[in-house]
Design a protein around this motif. Structure first.
Motif, mmCIF file in Angstrom:
data_model
loop_
_atom_site.group_PDB
_atom_site.id
_atom_site.type_symbol
_atom_site.label_atom_id
_atom_site.label_comp_id
_atom_site.label_asym_id
_atom_site.label_seq_id
_atom_site.Cartn_x
_atom_site.Cartn_y
_atom_site.Cartn_z
ATOM 1 N N LYS A 1 65.225 58.082 55.662
ATOM 2 C CA LYS A 1 63.875 59.368 55.287
ATOM 3 C C LYS A 1 64.601 58.926 53.531
ATOM 4 N N ALA A 2 64.727 59.196 52.748
ATOM 5 C CA ALA A 2 65.148 59.519 51.939
ATOM 6 C C ALA A 2 64.368 58.187 50.885
ATOM 7 N N HIS A 3 64.933 57.017 51.243
ATOM 8 C CA HIS A 3 64.074 55.400 51.022
ATOM 9 C C HIS A 3 62.045 55.178 51.272
ATOM 10 N N VAL A 4 62.156 56.304 52.435
ATOM 11 C CA VAL A 4 60.766 56.580 52.540
ATOM 12 C C VAL A 4 60.176 57.131 51.109
ATOM 13 N N GLN A 5 60.865 58.401 51.302
ATOM 14 C CA GLN A 5 60.061 59.243 50.136
ATOM 15 C C GLN A 5 59.988 58.323 48.844
ATOM 16 N N VAL A 6 60.930 57.346 48.237
ATOM 17 C CA VAL A 6 61.047 56.658 46.802
ATOM 18 C C VAL A 6 59.317 56.343 46.919
ATOM 19 N N HIS A 7 59.092 56.390 47.900
ATOM 20 C CA HIS A 7 57.737 55.578 48.092
ATOM 21 C C HIS A 7 56.412 56.948 47.877
ATOM 22 N N ALA A 8 56.686 58.073 48.024
ATOM 23 C CA ALA A 8 55.586 59.537 47.954
ATOM 24 C C ALA A 8 55.626 59.166 46.290
ATOM 25 N N PRO A 9 54.154 59.784 46.095
ATOM 26 C CA PRO A 9 53.582 60.417 45.523
ATOM 27 C C PRO A 9 54.268 61.169 44.290
ATOM 28 N N PRO A 10 54.846 62.617 44.264
ATOM 29 C CA PRO A 10 55.449 62.993 43.527
ATOM 30 C C PRO A 10 56.995 62.069 42.937
ATOM 31 N N LEU A 11 57.257 61.601 43.217
ATOM 32 C CA LEU A 11 58.436 60.755 42.647
ATOM 33 C C LEU A 11 58.321 60.045 42.182
ATOM 34 N N ASN A 12 57.164 59.070 42.873
ATOM 35 C CA ASN A 12 56.105 57.637 41.818
ATOM 36 C C ASN A 12 56.591 58.354 40.594
ATOM 37 N N VAL A 13 55.181 59.463 40.289
ATOM 38 C CA VAL A 13 55.079 60.129 39.499
ATOM 39 C C VAL A 13 56.637 60.585 38.169
ATOM 40 N N ALA A 14 57.527 61.068 38.885
ATOM 41 C CA ALA A 14 58.388 61.566 38.021
ATOM 42 C C ALA A 14 59.806 60.971 38.032
ATOM 43 N N LEU A 15 59.997 59.366 38.787
ATOM 44 C CA LEU A 15 60.925 58.304 38.233
ATOM 45 C C LEU A 15 60.940 58.069 36.602
ATOM 46 N N ALA A 16 59.606 57.339 36.071
ATOM 47 C CA ALA A 16 59.505 56.986 34.433
ATOM 48 C C ALA A 16 60.403 58.289 33.666
ATOM 49 N N HIS A 17 60.129 59.438 34.163
ATOM 50 C CA HIS A 17 60.404 60.703 33.428
ATOM 51 C C HIS A 17 61.887 60.720 33.691
ATOM 52 N N MET A 18 62.332 60.891 34.553
ATOM 53 C CA MET A 18 63.449 60.483 35.677
ATOM 54 C C MET A 18 64.684 60.158 34.491
ATOM 55 N N GLU A 19 63.757 59.063 34.000
ATOM 56 C CA GLU A 19 64.943 57.878 33.509
ATOM 57 C C GLU A 19 64.977 58.077 31.999
ATOM 58 N N HIS A 20 63.826 58.466 31.740
ATOM 59 C CA HIS A 20 64.092 59.168 29.759
ATOM 60 C C HIS A 20 64.582 60.278 30.100
ATOM 61 N N LEU A 21 64.961 60.599 30.590
ATOM 62 C CA LEU A 21 65.575 62.079 30.905
ATOM 63 C C LEU A 21 67.331 61.598 31.297
ATOM 64 N N ARG A 22 67.076 60.583 31.913
ATOM 65 C CA ARG A 22 68.474 60.311 31.644
ATOM 66 C C ARG A 22 68.710 60.037 30.334
ATOM 67 N N GLU A 23 68.062 58.874 29.370
ATOM 68 C CA GLU A 23 68.356 58.638 28.275
ATOM 69 C C GLU A 23 68.380 59.534 27.114
ATOM 70 N N ARG A 24 67.635 60.334 27.013
ATOM 71 C CA ARG A 24 67.982 61.551 26.204
ATOM 72 C C ARG A 24 69.133 62.205 26.538
ATOM 73 N N THR A 25 69.733 62.730 28.072
ATOM 74 C CA THR A 25 70.951 63.236 27.669
ATOM 75 C C THR A 25 71.785 62.690 28.058
#
Length: 274
Positions: free
Chosen positions: A87-111
């Motif tokens: 279920k989690a794997h499917v949710q990776v492709h959900a629109p909210p998480l698709n929007v969030a992934l680039a910001h999450m990567e940037h947050l990991r790099e910043r912190t």
């Protein structure tokens, strides 16, 4: 009497239809009965609802349990870890998480910290995406945690419907005063205050809310320290977390003023016990 006969006829027809389901398909057939409205089943109730004989039903349940698609808790069955991971794997492709992934990567790099995305699911925290640092992850995708013992869960609960909040906090017993204090900080700062026993291994997590257009809560976005952080120096990471949550929310149409307040959070956290 006619109604009773009608029910008996319908029941017999259901049994005939269920018996016609090939043996290999019966485990999948039983999975369709596990829904958000009915997440748990006993053997007797599932056999009655599915039309399968108890013996056939039990064999199918054992197959599902073998592959962790279901787990047994006393006399009841519910979805298991393998099914949640899918279920989690499917949710990776959900629109909210698709929007969030680039910001999450940037947050990991910043912190330089692990970043996670979690949603409220059946009164538990469900982690659907985790970006670890150095291969070490505080949680894994598909993992569920008790909302009251999880920073992301308490943040999700802080913005949940009042009926759910009252029910879960009412069940907290002796822990209620401490949880109330954490809840007040979360709703004021839009950041979840951690507890010493939240995550195993001494991990410390702080989460921020993500909203969509109209103000509906979507998820909790979090960062995790591998131990107890130096709170005096944590302000940049908390500000980056607030900024990332605000940017994801903005990209999903949330245009209201952002109330995340890292400075208030640090001041209030210093006065919390534990």
């Amino acid at each position: 009497m006619p109604l009773r006969m009608t029910g008996a006829v319908q029941g017999a027809q259901q049994v005939r239809e269920a018996s016609a389901i090939p043996t290999l398909e019966r485990p999948l057939y039983l999975l369709t009965f596990f829904t958000p409205q009915q997440p748990q089943w006993t053997l007797a109730n599932l056999a009655r609802a599915s039309g399968l004989p108890k013996a056939s039903c039990l064999r199918a349940l054992r197959v599902l349990g073998k592959y962790d698609l279901l787990r047994r808790e006393g006399d009841t069955y519910r979805l298991g870890g393998a099914f949640i991971a899918m279920k989690a794997h499917v949710q990776v492709h959900a629109p909210p998480l698709n929007v969030a992934l680039a910001h999450m990567e940037h947050l990991r790099e910043r912190t330089g910290l692990s970043v996670a995305w979690a949603v409220l699911d059946e009164q538990t925290t469900l982690y659907t995406e985790v970006l670890p640092v150095g291969g070490a992850a505080p949680v894994v995708p598909g993992e569920r945690r008790d909302v009251l013992r999880d920073p992301s869960g308490r943040l999700l609960l802080a913005f949940a419907p009042l009926s759910l909040r009252e029910r879960l906090f009412g069940e907290a017993g002796a822990a209620r005063p401490a949880l109330d204090a954490l809840d007040q900080v979360t709703r004021r700062a839009w950041l979840s205050a951690p507890r010493a026993d939240d995550l195993p291994g001494g991990v410390t997590q702080v989460a921020a809310p993500v909203f969509r257009s109209g103000g509906t809560l979507v998820a909790a976005l979090s960062v995790s320290w591998p131990g107890q952080p130096d709170w005096a120096g944590a302000a940049p990471a908390l500000s980056a977390l607030c900024d990332a949550a605000r940017r994801v929310s903005h990209d999903m149409g949330y245009l209201r003023p952002w109330a995340g307040d890292a400075a208030f959070f640090l001041d209030a956290r210093a006065r919390l016990p534990g």
